[in-house]
Design an enzyme around this catalytic site. Sequence first.
Site, short mmCIF file in Angstrom:
data_model
loop_
_atom_site.label_atom_id
_atom_site.label_comp_id
_atom_site.label_asym_id
_atom_site.label_seq_id
_atom_site.Cartn_x
_atom_site.Cartn_y
_atom_site.Cartn_z
N TYR A 178 -9.77 37.31 7.74
CA TYR A 178 -10.66 36.15 7.69
C TYR A 178 -11.55 36.10 8.93
O TYR A 178 -12.78 35.92 8.84
CB TYR A 178 -9.84 34.87 7.57
CG TYR A 178 -10.63 33.60 7.76
CD1 TYR A 178 -11.47 33.12 6.76
CD2 TYR A 178 -10.52 32.87 8.95
CE1 TYR A 178 -12.20 31.96 6.94
CE2 TYR A 178 -11.25 31.70 9.13
CZ TYR A 178 -12.08 31.25 8.13
OH TYR A 178 -12.81 30.10 8.31
N HIS A 234 -11.74 31.74 14.64
CA HIS A 234 -10.91 32.92 14.42
C HIS A 234 -11.67 34.23 14.64
O HIS A 234 -11.06 35.30 14.65
CB HIS A 234 -10.27 32.85 13.04
CG HIS A 234 -9.33 31.68 12.91
ND1 HIS A 234 -8.14 31.62 13.59
CD2 HIS A 234 -9.46 30.52 12.24
CE1 HIS A 234 -7.55 30.46 13.32
NE2 HIS A 234 -8.33 29.78 12.51
#
Length: 268
Positions: free
Chosen positions: A134, A110
């Site tokens: 995140y 990510h």
Amino acid sequence: MPRILVTGAAGAVGSLVRPRLARPGRTLRLLDVMPLEPGEGEEAVQASVTDADAMRAACEGVDAVIHLGGISLEAPWERILHVNIHGTYTVFEAARRAGVPRVVFASSNHVVGYRTPAEYPLTADTPPLPDTYYGVSKATGEALGALYHHRYGLDVICVRIMTCFAEPPNPRALSTWLSPDDCARLLEACLAVEKPGYRIVHGVSANTRGGWVSLDEARALGYAPADDAEAHAETVHAAHGEPAPDDPVFAYLGGPFTFPDLDADRLQ
């Protein structure tokens, strides 16, 4: 390495790799905010990665840190900042002060979640394009790792973990799965390679439908993946059906982490 500190040892990835990292003559020092019952060759520490004193004590006498601890999904900025960003700083700083020579940092795909299939395979040199707070926290952890290597001489390997579950949970994971055994193989390579300096590698198995990220950097450490998500394809498609090629889950590397339900104003 005879003594290894594993943060987040009670988490999803930590629970999967804990038995796979056990070796004769090796002690795993397991740290988590949740209580853990240590087995043979294990020590348990109940503490938060955000607690500087506890982390410093936990780092004493260890040969390497595998930092898995933190929030593993999207969350409001304040929580991500405290646990994932400040907590990762605390781990690196504790390792430095305790003289630990190596940190293996669990980063994430990510970090580059908004990269598209036209850019595949992504490499360690692909600039960050995070898909969430995140993802930002993992990009920050990689940057901290670079700082602690270049300023203080720590060996730091950042592993951009893909989809690490016992089995591929959905059709997308047929391309992104990192089997627990391969995850342990990769971590062992990170621990064993001599003088790695600072590295970024992708954590994924040798999937037939892979090619989204490069395995060259991980193989250069000595990683030899042995598993392929294709062995689970029939079961996955029986449970979930065959996805359409234009399914939004395939539009970006980050998949559902790029969907609107993770926009900041919808987070609780």
